[in-house]
Write an enzyme that holds these catalytic residues in place. Structure first.
Site, mmCIF file in Angstrom:
data_model
loop_
_atom_site.group_PDB
_atom_site.id
_atom_site.type_symbol
_atom_site.label_atom_id
_atom_site.label_comp_id
_atom_site.label_asym_id
_atom_site.label_seq_id
_atom_site.Cartn_x
_atom_site.Cartn_y
_atom_site.Cartn_z
ATOM 1 N N LYS A 22 0.843 -1.088 -0.006
ATOM 2 C CA LYS A 22 -0.148 0.175 -0.105
ATOM 3 C C LYS A 22 0.791 1.268 -0.011
ATOM 4 O O LYS A 22 0.734 2.135 -0.857
ATOM 5 C CB LYS A 22 -0.917 -0.136 1.097
ATOM 6 N N ASN A 23 1.855 1.483 0.824
ATOM 7 C CA ASN A 23 2.753 2.481 0.940
ATOM 8 C C ASN A 23 3.452 2.691 -0.085
ATOM 9 O O ASN A 23 4.397 3.889 0.143
ATOM 10 C CB ASN A 23 3.282 2.700 2.528
ATOM 11 N N ARG A 94 -4.940 10.611 4.219
ATOM 12 C CA ARG A 94 -3.734 11.387 4.481
ATOM 13 C C ARG A 94 -2.764 11.478 3.421
ATOM 14 O O ARG A 94 -2.363 12.610 3.069
ATOM 15 C CB ARG A 94 -3.126 11.412 5.861
ATOM 16 N N CYS A 118 -5.018 12.488 13.426
ATOM 17 C CA CYS A 118 -6.086 11.360 12.956
ATOM 18 C C CYS A 118 -5.846 10.670 14.333
ATOM 19 O O CYS A 118 -5.474 10.929 15.321
ATOM 20 C CB CYS A 118 -5.406 10.762 11.723
ATOM 21 N N ARG A 123 0.160 14.277 13.472
ATOM 22 C CA ARG A 123 0.772 14.034 12.046
ATOM 23 C C ARG A 123 0.699 15.451 11.208
ATOM 24 O O ARG A 123 -0.070 15.635 10.387
ATOM 25 C CB ARG A 123 -0.511 12.946 11.351
ATOM 26 N N ILE A 125 2.426 18.328 8.943
ATOM 27 C CA ILE A 125 3.241 18.457 7.759
ATOM 28 C C ILE A 125 4.091 19.619 7.354
ATOM 29 O O ILE A 125 4.516 19.847 6.250
ATOM 30 C CB ILE A 125 2.173 18.518 6.283
ATOM 31 N N ASP A 126 4.396 20.044 8.538
ATOM 32 C CA ASP A 126 5.597 21.298 8.638
ATOM 33 C C ASP A 126 7.064 20.723 7.798
ATOM 34 O O ASP A 126 7.709 21.560 7.261
ATOM 35 C CB ASP A 126 5.776 21.678 10.187
ATOM 36 N N LEU A 127 7.163 19.576 7.955
ATOM 37 C CA LEU A 127 8.587 19.215 7.429
ATOM 38 C C LEU A 127 8.535 19.076 5.884
ATOM 39 O O LEU A 127 9.477 19.392 5.072
ATOM 40 C CB LEU A 127 9.034 17.733 8.060
ATOM 41 N N ASP A 317 3.926 0.451 12.617
ATOM 42 C CA ASP A 317 2.770 -0.087 12.060
ATOM 43 C C ASP A 317 2.550 -1.329 12.588
ATOM 44 O O ASP A 317 1.179 -2.075 12.577
ATOM 45 C CB ASP A 317 2.688 -0.259 10.623
ATOM 46 N N VAL A 339 6.974 6.906 17.381
ATOM 47 C CA VAL A 339 6.741 7.517 16.356
ATOM 48 C C VAL A 339 5.605 8.411 16.421
ATOM 49 O O VAL A 339 5.439 9.459 15.647
ATOM 50 C CB VAL A 339 6.711 6.517 15.022
ATOM 51 N N ARG A 409 -9.193 -0.335 4.214
ATOM 52 C CA ARG A 409 -8.088 0.694 3.535
ATOM 53 C C ARG A 409 -7.039 0.045 2.950
ATOM 54 O O ARG A 409 -6.316 0.468 2.181
ATOM 55 C CB ARG A 409 -7.942 1.948 4.480
#
Ligand code: UD1
Length: 429
Positions: A22-23, A94, A118, A123, A125-127, A317, A339, A409
């Site tokens: 998936k990823n 996301r 979430c 989570r 997104i600044d980076l 995960d 994480v 998902r």
């Protein structure tokens, strides 16, 4: 609402084949935005997240055809006209924000909904944004969207919209590493990402981009360099197998397997996961042809101390799935989640099945119990949902796992694959 109903106690036996990752698939689908002509992807898992990403690409104007019976996805992005990833889709998944890098790289602008929190953590997104800024993109945040635009000074004289930059990530974020790699592909000059994430799925993305003509070095290390190209051309590419699905079936095999052979399972892609299982006494074997075999362990398994970390550390995960195993190993185990700050929401559900998991900040203290007992429970997120299904396989009586849209998902034919191994699980709607 669909749910899984599981009657616990059956032994698993036989072979299971792992689906495409998936990823990796989601990121490569996003990357195809930059590739001229057709991209043909093989081994694409038929899961809801892939369908959502296909929807995002279609909405942007790409032509997308999914031959789901054969797991082949064709994308032609030549006619993309829109640069906007709307909130309804980003909220649903996301990973939609991964279209930002490719759109910015190709067109010099993008408008993407800010995902928000979430079920597993905040989570941010600044980076991602900091990386884009260093490459010359200005950003404005308004009405829940971030609007990024290459500054006119860079874009005016060149086909290339962004400029190369040296980017030092404060944390090896996968998403930021991927988004910046993609943004750099059609930029002017060289981009270096230091402290980059090293997950094998990132290598898969870089390998696809390289096959399209991108110039990427340092793949698989924490310093990745990208020399901007003038154009990329679509290609045929096979998605790597899913390492988290592999880990899920490994733990299912440990929990209740006689002998489970997991095909298309790449040991190295699992980081320290498999060695850690060996350490606690699991009978796990790596065969050369990408098959991992789980047989019944000889002695009692030992409790463990585990800390989740970016690859090659213990994957976050697989943390909820590992907790199910530790919950029935005599003694006290401790898992530290490094994480995501909120990844233990499933613990209360597991405790409803008789487990003894106490959460203290980002630590879980797991006291092994003799048995779990079936109960109605709810998935709180994708991997937590899979963990509860595995708990149901060994629990006495019937377990009903609700909110399985989370599981759908990310797992292709999860119930069918478990049934083929001998599990008593059905999906009811
Ligand atoms: C990806 C995976 C997810 C996995 C995670 C960690 C996909 C679609 N999802 O998520 O399954 O659990 O990697 O292996 O591939 N962070 C920031 N600022 C940022 C970016 C990240 O603070 O700009 C933080 C996050 O809040 C989180 C940590 O960094 O605490 C890790 O995030 P990241 O590696 O980016 O995970 P994702 O790519 O979102």
């Amino acid at each position: 609402m669909a749910k899984f109903i599981i009657k616990g106690g059956n032994k698993l036996n036989g072979k299971v084949k792992i689906s495409g990752a998936k990823n990796s698939a989601l990121k490569i689908m996003a990357a195809s935005i930059m590739a001229g002509g057709k991209t043909i992807l093989k081994n694409v898992p038929v899961i809801d997240d892939v369908l959502t990403m296909a929807e995002v690409l279609s909405l942007l104007g790409a032509e997308v055809n999914f031959d789901s019976a054969n797991n082949i996805l064709e994308i032609n992005s030549d006619n993309i006209k829109s640069f906007e990833a709307p909130y309804e889709l980003v909220r649903k998944m996301r990973a939609s924000i991964l279209v930002a890098g490719p759109l910015l790289s190709r067109f010099g602008e993008v408008k993407v909904a800010i995902p928000g929190g979430c079920n597993i953590g905040s989570r941010q997104i600044d980076l991602h944004l900091k990386g884009f800024e260093l490459m010359g993109a200005e950003n404005v945040i308004e009405h829940g969207y971030v609007y990024l635009k290459a500054s006119p000074g860079i874009a005016r004289s060149s086909k290339k919209k962004l400029k190369g930059a040296e980017i030092n990530l404060e944390f090896p974020s996968r998403g930021a590493t991927e988004n910046i790699i993609m943004a750099a592909c059609l930029s002017n000059g060289k981009t270096v990402i230091n402290n980059a994430a090293k997950e094998p799925e990132i290598n898969d993305l870089a390998n696809y981009l390289s096959k399209c003509g991108a110039k990427i070095t340092g793949i698989g290390t924490d310093s990745i360099s990208i020399e901007g190209s003038d154009e990329l051309k679509g290609c045929e590419y096979e998605i790597m197998p899913d390492s988290i699905e592999t880990g899920t079936f490994i733990i299912a095999g440990v929990l209740c397997g006689k002998k489970v052979e997991i095909e298309d399972a790449v040991w190295e892609n699992m980081g320290i996961f498999c060695p850690k299982l060996k350490e606690i006494g699991v009978n796990i074997e790596n065969k050369e042809d990408n098959t991992i075999i789980i047989k019944k362990s000889k002695g009692t398994l030992k409790p463990a101390y585990i800390s989740t970390l970016p690859y090659p550390g213990f994957p976050t995960d697989l943390q909820p799935i590992m907790t199910v195993l530790l919950s029935i190993i005599p003694g006290i185990s401790i898992i530290t989640e490094n994480v995501f700050e909120n990844r233990f929401m499933y613990a209360d559900e597991l405790n409803r099945m008789g487990a003894n998991v106490k959460i203290d900040g980002h630590h879980a203290v797991i006291t092994g119990v003799n048995k779990l007992s079936g109960a109605p429970v709810s998935s709180t997120d994708l991997r937590a949902g899979a963990a509860l299904v595995l708990a149901g396989l060994i629990a006495e009586g019937t377990t009903e796992v609700n909110e399985i849209h989370h599981i759908l998902r990310g797992y292709e034919n999860f119930d069918k694959k478990l049934r083929n191994l001998g599990a008593d699980i059905i999906k009811v709607s």
